[in-house]
Design a protein around this motif. Structure first.
Motif, short mmCIF file in Angstrom:
data_model
loop_
_atom_site.label_atom_id
_atom_site.label_comp_id
_atom_site.label_asym_id
_atom_site.label_seq_id
_atom_site.Cartn_x
_atom_site.Cartn_y
_atom_site.Cartn_z
N PRO A 166 0.87 -1.42 -0.14
CA PRO A 166 -0.12 -0.08 -0.01
C PRO A 166 0.77 1.47 -0.01
CG PRO A 166 -0.70 -1.75 1.52
CD PRO A 166 0.50 -2.30 1.23
N THR A 167 0.41 2.27 -0.93
CA THR A 167 1.30 3.28 -0.84
C THR A 167 1.30 4.23 0.23
OG1 THR A 167 -0.51 4.32 -1.83
CG2 THR A 167 0.90 3.66 -3.39
N GLY A 168 0.25 4.23 1.07
CA GLY A 168 0.08 4.94 2.50
C GLY A 168 1.10 4.10 3.70
N TRP A 169 1.74 3.12 3.37
CA TRP A 169 2.52 2.54 4.25
C TRP A 169 3.65 3.38 4.85
CZ3 TRP A 169 4.01 -3.27 4.09
CH2 TRP A 169 3.02 -4.06 4.33
N GLY A 170 3.88 3.29 6.26
CA GLY A 170 4.73 4.18 6.68
C GLY A 170 5.98 3.33 7.42
N ASP A 195 9.89 1.82 -2.90
CA ASP A 195 8.87 1.99 -3.79
C ASP A 195 7.80 0.71 -3.67
OD1 ASP A 195 7.88 3.10 -6.25
OD2 ASP A 195 7.76 0.86 -6.92
N ALA A 196 6.57 1.04 -3.76
CA ALA A 196 5.62 -0.19 -3.51
C ALA A 196 5.73 -1.24 -4.37
CB ALA A 196 4.24 0.26 -3.63
N GLN A 197 6.29 -1.33 -5.48
CA GLN A 197 6.43 -2.31 -6.68
C GLN A 197 8.00 -2.99 -6.54
OE1 GLN A 197 3.98 -2.87 -8.51
NE2 GLN A 197 2.37 -1.49 -8.14
N ILE A 198 8.50 -2.54 -5.49
CA ILE A 198 10.18 -3.20 -5.37
C ILE A 198 10.20 -4.70 -5.53
CG2 ILE A 198 10.12 -3.08 -3.14
CD1 ILE A 198 13.11 -2.21 -3.40
N LEU A 199 9.24 -5.34 -4.86
CA LEU A 199 9.24 -6.86 -4.80
C LEU A 199 8.96 -7.41 -6.36
CD1 LEU A 199 8.11 -7.90 -1.32
CD2 LEU A 199 10.71 -7.73 -2.22
N SER A 200 8.07 -6.96 -6.81
CA SER A 200 7.48 -7.31 -8.28
C SER A 200 8.61 -7.06 -9.22
CB SER A 200 6.20 -6.50 -8.39
OG SER A 200 4.96 -6.92 -7.68
N ARG A 201 9.29 -5.88 -8.87
CA ARG A 201 10.30 -5.63 -10.08
C ARG A 201 11.35 -6.35 -9.84
NH1 ARG A 201 9.30 0.21 -9.08
NH2 ARG A 201 11.31 0.03 -8.15
N VAL A 251 11.62 -21.54 3.33
CA VAL A 251 10.92 -20.15 3.33
C VAL A 251 11.61 -19.22 4.35
CG1 VAL A 251 9.16 -20.59 5.18
CG2 VAL A 251 8.83 -18.78 3.55
N GLU A 252 12.02 -19.61 5.55
CA GLU A 252 12.68 -18.81 6.69
C GLU A 252 14.24 -18.44 6.33
OE1 GLU A 252 13.26 -23.30 8.25
OE2 GLU A 252 11.83 -21.89 7.01
N TRP A 253 14.61 -19.04 5.15
CA TRP A 253 16.15 -18.69 4.64
C TRP A 253 16.07 -17.90 3.69
CZ3 TRP A 253 20.08 -20.83 7.71
CH2 TRP A 253 19.61 -21.84 8.70
N LEU A 254 15.07 -17.60 2.99
CA LEU A 254 15.14 -16.54 1.97
C LEU A 254 15.63 -15.22 2.13
CD1 LEU A 254 11.50 -17.35 0.45
CD2 LEU A 254 13.88 -18.22 -0.29
N PRO A 255 16.10 -14.56 1.08
CA PRO A 255 16.67 -13.37 1.38
C PRO A 255 15.84 -12.24 1.97
CG PRO A 255 17.03 -13.92 -0.92
CD PRO A 255 16.03 -14.81 -0.61
N GLY A 256 16.55 -11.46 2.89
CA GLY A 256 16.00 -10.23 3.73
C GLY A 256 16.67 -10.08 4.96
N SER A 257 16.32 -9.33 5.90
CA SER A 257 16.79 -8.85 6.98
C SER A 257 17.33 -10.08 7.88
CB SER A 257 16.27 -7.93 7.88
OG SER A 257 16.79 -7.66 9.05
N PRO A 258 18.65 -10.39 8.15
CA PRO A 258 18.90 -11.61 9.26
C PRO A 258 18.25 -11.47 10.66
CG PRO A 258 20.81 -10.29 8.81
CD PRO A 258 19.68 -9.62 7.80
N VAL A 259 18.25 -10.43 11.01
CA VAL A 259 17.78 -10.02 12.25
C VAL A 259 16.70 -8.87 12.38
CG1 VAL A 259 18.22 -9.58 14.73
CG2 VAL A 259 19.99 -10.59 13.28
N GLY A 260 15.15 -9.47 12.58
CA GLY A 260 14.07 -8.62 12.44
C GLY A 260 13.70 -8.43 11.01
N ASN A 261 12.70 -9.06 10.72
CA ASN A 261 12.13 -9.17 9.37
C ASN A 261 11.83 -7.75 8.98
OD1 ASN A 261 12.77 -11.51 8.36
ND2 ASN A 261 10.89 -12.38 9.14
N THR A 262 11.82 -7.22 7.83
CA THR A 262 11.30 -6.01 7.29
C THR A 262 10.18 -6.56 6.11
OG1 THR A 262 12.59 -5.60 5.37
CG2 THR A 262 13.62 -4.93 7.72
N GLY A 263 9.65 -5.25 5.65
CA GLY A 263 8.64 -5.52 4.47
C GLY A 263 9.39 -5.96 3.26
N LEU A 264 10.80 -5.95 3.13
CA LEU A 264 11.56 -6.43 2.08
C LEU A 264 12.10 -8.06 2.37
CD1 LEU A 264 13.65 -3.36 1.30
CD2 LEU A 264 11.53 -4.26 0.11
N SER A 265 11.74 -8.45 3.47
CA SER A 265 12.01 -9.84 3.90
C SER A 265 11.25 -10.87 3.26
CB SER A 265 12.47 -10.02 5.28
OG SER A 265 13.23 -9.09 5.74
N TRP A 266 11.73 -11.64 2.35
CA TRP A 266 10.83 -12.51 1.41
C TRP A 266 10.07 -13.71 2.56
CZ3 TRP A 266 8.93 -12.17 -3.15
CH2 TRP A 266 9.53 -11.31 -4.19
#
Length: 329
Positions: A5-9, A21-27, A114-129
């Motif tokens: 969502p574009t309104g995410w903070g 960007d909201a489309q970053i994972l799709s890209r 699934v728990e080993w996929l790319p992303g933050s190693p400590v503390g998942n973020t919205g970019l952690s698969w």
């Protein structure tokens, strides 16, 4: 589904210092795998749709976690931050959330990916698969009790509720077929190498038939020998046989000693007998093998029998009393 969502903070994205960007994972997916709307990759049906394979039993669906899709070295996906899972892998978890609309998932077995996929190693973020693919699904994870270090990853990055299960019963591998025959031949030969020299050729033939020269070579310079290498000549004219072999009796005796040591290692090696059945204790035979293999001579046979016969709920004091042993070191 992969568009945020574009309104995410910052709170929704997690502990990251910027708002992507909201489309970053799709890209990222399209950059690595091509047009997501026109799939031509792994596990695609003849109609050009991603395949999610499984069996449905009422409101329960059982499937196999998809392949990561990285050929040659799939472990690269776990360590290269710019890689993404295969689109069909993402479609699998998307269908669980949006298609079948599951209330929870159960990951069965040690361990998934699934728990080993790319992303933050400590503390998942919205970019952690792992965070994106699992979403808000409760994740129950059946994990073997002897692997606590990796189960922490399943808890930390996969939000798993760990349900530990026992390992399969252990036993000693023992010897069988040619290895058992070879052990008996070596035992007979070592009793009196001179008198039992006739067994040398049989020992060499058995070693060759069992393929043991690779694991236990005759020597670094001469890994293999044959029975012909031990053949004597017809005689030396004095009524005595002489050997044409350059293999001395001591060389062969040393080789037999190494073989005997090797067979002892193989015979006493621990291995898993079958599979552990969730919620079921091993039967008496498996329990005896497990305890004897694990503790060896440190646990007397009477204590092993007392443990097996006492069943669940028996205290150590009750087991020792039943075994007639005062203490175990």
């Amino acid at each position: 589904w992969l568009t945020f969502p574009t309104g995410w903070g910052p709170t929704e994205w997690g502990p990251i210092p910027f708002l992507p960007d909201a489309q970053i994972l799709s890209r990222k997916l399209e950059s690595q795998w091509g047009d997501l709307g026109n799939p031509s990759h792994l596990s695609v049906s003849s109609e050009g749709k991603y395949v999610v394979s499984g069996l449905q039993f009422g409101n329960v669906w059982i499937g196999v976690q998809p392949l990561l899709g990285v050929e040659g070295d799939p472990m690269r996906l776990l360590f290269e931050r710019d890689l993404t899972p295969h689109p069909q892998y993402a479609a699998f978890y998307s269908w669980l959330q949006k298609g079948f609309e599951v209330d929870a998932v159960v990951h069965f077995g040690t361990h998934g990916t699934v728990e080993w996929l790319p992303g933050s190693p400590v503390g998942n973020t919205g970019l952690s698969w792992s965070d994106v693919l699992l979403g808000n699904l409760p994740n129950v994870y059946l994990y073997t009790a002897n692997n606590p270090s990796e189960s922490i990853i399943a808890k930390r990055r996969g939000y798993g509720t760990i349900v530990s299960h026992n390992v399969p019963p252990y036993g000693r591998s023992g010897l069988y077929k040619q290895l058992a025959i070879l052990k008996d031949l070596i035992a007979d030969f070592r009793e009196d190498p001179g008198a039992n020299a006739v067994l040398r050729e049989t020992i060499v033939d058995t070693v060759a038939a069992a393929g043991l020269f690779k694991d236990c070579p005759f020597s670094p310079e001469r890994p293999k020998i044959t029975a012909e290498d031990l053949q004597p000549s017809n005689g030396n004219g004095n009524g005595r046989e002489t050997t044409t072999s350059d293999i001395s009796e001591q060389d062969f005796a040393d080789f037999v000693d190494r073989l005997f040591t090797y067979l002892q290692v193989v015979e006493n090696r621990l291995f898993s007998e079958g599979l552990h059945v969730i919620g079921r204790a091993p039967d008496e035979g498996s329990m005896r093998k497990y305890l004897s293999a694990y503790f060896g001579d440190r646990l007397p046979d009477s204590v092993v029998s007392a443990i097996v016969e006492s069943g669940e709920g028996a205290t150590p004091e009750q087991i020792l009393q039943a075994s007639g042993v005062s203490s175990v070191s």
